[in-house]
Design a protein around this motif. Sequence first.
Motif, mmCIF file in Angstrom:
data_model
loop_
_atom_site.group_PDB
_atom_site.id
_atom_site.type_symbol
_atom_site.label_atom_id
_atom_site.label_comp_id
_atom_site.label_asym_id
_atom_site.label_seq_id
_atom_site.Cartn_x
_atom_site.Cartn_y
_atom_site.Cartn_z
ATOM 1 N N ARG A 93 -18.036 -1.764 41.631
ATOM 2 C CA ARG A 93 -17.616 -2.973 40.921
ATOM 3 C C ARG A 93 -16.560 -2.559 39.907
ATOM 4 O O ARG A 93 -16.786 -1.655 39.087
ATOM 5 C CB ARG A 93 -18.809 -3.611 40.207
ATOM 6 C CG ARG A 93 -18.443 -4.793 39.312
ATOM 7 C CD ARG A 93 -19.681 -5.283 38.560
ATOM 8 N NE ARG A 93 -19.349 -6.246 37.522
ATOM 9 C CZ ARG A 93 -19.250 -7.550 37.703
ATOM 10 N NH1 ARG A 93 -19.481 -8.053 38.910
ATOM 11 N NH2 ARG A 93 -18.946 -8.365 36.708
ATOM 12 N N ALA A 94 -15.385 -3.185 39.961
ATOM 13 C CA ALA A 94 -14.277 -2.840 39.075
ATOM 14 C C ALA A 94 -13.893 -4.046 38.232
ATOM 15 O O ALA A 94 -13.705 -5.151 38.764
ATOM 16 C CB ALA A 94 -13.073 -2.377 39.883
ATOM 17 N N GLU A 95 -13.803 -3.823 36.916
ATOM 18 C CA GLU A 95 -13.380 -4.857 35.969
ATOM 19 C C GLU A 95 -12.086 -4.388 35.304
ATOM 20 O O GLU A 95 -12.032 -3.279 34.757
ATOM 21 C CB GLU A 95 -14.445 -5.083 34.900
ATOM 22 C CG GLU A 95 -15.804 -5.503 35.427
ATOM 23 C CD GLU A 95 -16.844 -5.489 34.316
ATOM 24 O OE1 GLU A 95 -17.005 -6.508 33.632
ATOM 25 O OE2 GLU A 95 -17.475 -4.421 34.137
ATOM 26 N N PHE A 96 -11.056 -5.221 35.351
ATOM 27 C CA PHE A 96 -9.744 -4.868 34.805
ATOM 28 C C PHE A 96 -9.466 -5.732 33.574
ATOM 29 O O PHE A 96 -9.685 -6.950 33.598
ATOM 30 C CB PHE A 96 -8.659 -5.076 35.854
ATOM 31 C CG PHE A 96 -8.876 -4.281 37.110
ATOM 32 C CD1 PHE A 96 -8.461 -2.969 37.209
ATOM 33 C CD2 PHE A 96 -9.515 -4.870 38.201
ATOM 34 C CE1 PHE A 96 -8.669 -2.237 38.372
ATOM 35 C CE2 PHE A 96 -9.722 -4.153 39.372
ATOM 36 C CZ PHE A 96 -9.298 -2.828 39.456
ATOM 37 N N PHE A 97 -8.928 -5.095 32.533
ATOM 38 C CA PHE A 97 -8.684 -5.776 31.253
ATOM 39 C C PHE A 97 -7.214 -5.680 30.879
ATOM 40 O O PHE A 97 -6.541 -4.678 31.166
ATOM 41 C CB PHE A 97 -9.535 -5.151 30.146
ATOM 42 C CG PHE A 97 -11.022 -5.269 30.373
ATOM 43 C CD1 PHE A 97 -11.743 -6.314 29.841
ATOM 44 C CD2 PHE A 97 -11.691 -4.328 31.150
ATOM 45 C CE1 PHE A 97 -13.107 -6.423 30.062
ATOM 46 C CE2 PHE A 97 -13.051 -4.422 31.380
ATOM 47 C CZ PHE A 97 -13.766 -5.484 30.827
ATOM 48 N N GLY A 98 -6.735 -6.718 30.206
ATOM 49 C CA GLY A 98 -5.377 -6.702 29.676
ATOM 50 C C GLY A 98 -5.267 -5.964 28.365
ATOM 51 O O GLY A 98 -4.160 -5.614 27.940
ATOM 52 N N SER A 99 -6.377 -5.698 27.721
ATOM 53 C CA SER A 99 -6.383 -4.955 26.457
ATOM 54 C C SER A 99 -6.467 -3.458 26.742
ATOM 55 O O SER A 99 -6.798 -3.026 27.849
ATOM 56 C CB SER A 99 -7.580 -5.374 25.611
ATOM 57 O OG SER A 99 -8.792 -4.997 26.253
ATOM 58 N N PHE A 100 -6.193 -2.656 25.717
ATOM 59 C CA PHE A 100 -6.260 -1.204 25.861
ATOM 60 C C PHE A 100 -7.665 -0.657 25.608
ATOM 61 O O PHE A 100 -7.882 0.545 25.742
ATOM 62 C CB PHE A 100 -5.265 -0.528 24.908
ATOM 63 C CG PHE A 100 -3.832 -0.627 25.362
ATOM 64 C CD1 PHE A 100 -3.288 0.328 26.209
ATOM 65 C CD2 PHE A 100 -3.032 -1.673 24.950
ATOM 66 C CE1 PHE A 100 -1.973 0.242 26.623
ATOM 67 C CE2 PHE A 100 -1.705 -1.783 25.365
ATOM 68 C CZ PHE A 100 -1.176 -0.815 26.207
#
Length: 880
Positions: free
Chosen positions: A433-440
């Motif tokens: 399961r992969a979660e991608f974020f726009g924050s650093f």
Amino acid sequence: MNAVNEQPWMDVAQPAGQRAALLLAEMTLEEKVDLMTGDLLEGVEGFSAAGIDRLGIPPLRMADAGSGMRRPAGYSATTAMPAPIALAATWQPELGAPYGRVVADECYLLRHNVLLGPNADLARVPWAGRIGESVGEDTFLAAEMSKQVPAAVQRPGVMVTYKHPLLYNQESNRGSGQNSIADERTIREVYAPPFDAVIRAGAVSLMSSFNKINGEFACESDFLQNKLLRDAFGFAGFIMSDYFANHAMVPGNGLDMELPGLPLQPTFYAEHLVWAVRTGSISEAVVNRACTRILWAMFTTGLFDTPLPETDQPIPYAEHAAVARAVEEAAITLLKNDGATLPLSTERVRSIAVIGADTDRPARLGGSSFVTIPSDLVGILRGISERVAGDVEVRTAPGTDRIVLGDGVFLGAQPISSSLQSVPGDPDVPGVRAEFFGSFDLTGDPIEVRIDPDMTFNNFAPSSFHDAIRSEPPRFMRSLRATTVLTAPGTGAYTFTLAGWGSAQLWVDGVEVARLDAPHVSGVSTSDQLVWDAGSTHELRLEFRATGARDGRQPGSVQLGWTYPEGAYSPAIVHAAQVAAGADAAVVFVRTLESENEDSGTLSLPRDQDALVAAVAAANPHTIVVLGTGAPVLTPWADRVPAILHAYFGGQEQGHAIASVLFGEVNPSGKLPYTMAQSEQQYARIGIQNPVRTEWSKDVHYVEGLHLGYRGFDRHELVPQYPFGHGLSYTRFAFDGIVVTPEHSNGFEPIRVAFQLANVGETAGAEVAQAYLEVPDGHGEPVRKLVAFRKVFLQPGETTEVELVIDPFDVTYPLARWDNGAHLWRTIGGVYTVRVGSSSRDLPLSATFEIHPIPEPTTEVGGTAYAYVAQEAVPAPAAM
């Protein structure tokens, strides 16, 4: 006839140079600079130059062309040809003509008039991402295999642009100051001759490279663009920049056109160049010279006189596919065939297992040579199934996860098979399961959540640069979290590696075991050993944060890899071995996916394909391995399988071509265009370094000098896995009776090497007769170098006399050396040995001849006289 057509420069009876001069006289300064500056046009991916309607100047509609013509997604299909490295493996220069005509015809029919390719760079670094676009490691082979292409491509209305002079032999740091450092002799004797060859063959456009050459960017290099390409080689056409490769406004140093241009990038030309001319800092004569070269090239190739069609025209796809198949059939190289395992027979083989994750698609390049919309794709499974339909049972199993862009580019260990992982909370769903974020810092809501096969996240390329089997991370991803439940396949010690660039941490069962901090260059972090029991399950969590840009790769990339107990195969590999065990024969198709801007971190096959081959070979003694790679790879299982075919990146008809060779309809005649080593350490002995491991340094020292590829293996007495020029056949050949004439020469006349070649087997086939020259000692020359070759087709029992000619004035100047101090060629006097055979390490025939240089003018070097050799002139048009 309209007013433009009545202008004097439209008179086809006038020479191209005169037409260019007439047109230039009517152009304003702004129009001239427009011609020198790229634009974006609809349906053209960044490379183009708008036309000037007032004067009837057509637009330059450019298309990338490495293994066929590349078009934007959504447009008409094109034929995916075998990659240039496969064309090189044919050792048949004449195949360059039909190959080039297919690509050129599709270019014109689909409304483009400039092909950006092919590539005349050499395969120096085996890890380099663009070896598949090259024509091998040897300068003579590359020159000969490139000579037929310009005339074939430059049909009326189409122009060829050869890439990338000069010393552009790896991808690491290509956009951030890579500096190729080589002496003048290495440049003139090794890397420049293929470009000399294509210029002599009529190429009118060149694309300058990204890198620096001895501290100066190629696009700004007076040495490269003026003194070498124009003054020495007589190049009369124009030079354009590669994508974002220009760094200054110095058109006087030879760069005639800057690409891609507005609005995609701030340009150093356009209005800035107009201003520089208006203020007197740059002479308008410099602009006139550049425009004259561009216009001359356009007139020479008929771009003014052969207008592009207004709409896409029908493509003879079947006809072009037949050419693609013929080239691939001629390229396929039989590396090993113990016990006459091949060819297969439907009378003896009643069941066959076709194993591999990518058996449904051909092995293809990524990057700008990727044909986005092929007219068809025939993988090995389809090819074999169609060949044996109704006669042989075909079974299949993947064995590993699919090979995707980014596999193999990381320095760490192999990724974990999806068949050993399951999504947390859902044990029936394989993967992570992969979660991608726009924050650093992984804060806020994820911008995307998805299931991936493993924890490999590579941010380099959009899907239009490769087979879109797996989506790349979101464009604006700045951090990510990936979780999975891992099942141990065996009892023993396990280690994990975090590899990539950025900041990453790995937790196993809630305990941090590895931390990576590599903000700008590739790094690796390895955990301590963990001892587990077979069948035990463990929770893994990876967190990644982008910490800096790296050579155009935004915002960062990471891979989780591992090492595991020997023989602890994944369920996918176990299943593949079981499928293979019950078949009369097993064919394992293994591949890479190589691309520009990405060098490989390893020469091993990605995704446990080595383990897959070992497992299948243990289950079935009749295992045949088919390689689908552009670059040379390691084959640690070679002694466990009886037969190995190398099919390279074979284009859309690869599956049909492989099946034809496997079942004996085509007798393989391809030869390796590079050396295949036993280990990566052998390259270190030569002085070749893995650029991914050394990318902290922008300087690339060509310490091996003249001793590239097989020459280095010979110099250091290294035994390769498979030597340059190697390739077996289903029949046997014998060489006999060599005669060299003349036995004494002044070095200015051709040396003729005659011998008998016989087919002493029972099958019609072809042998590539290869001649290598050993130069008198004392001049730093290679132990031996390729100087002539010819592919000869013979019936069983047939004998023929073959004559190979060593031309003293071909682009490699085989009887001379380049004098760095005097900047000229000098004939080498003394006794030469010529050896003839079937590869660089199988040379049964030898003979000698002696060169006595002419007495004037001469110089003394070590007590030996050397005569000057005049560079063969390639006259430029008078108007230039």
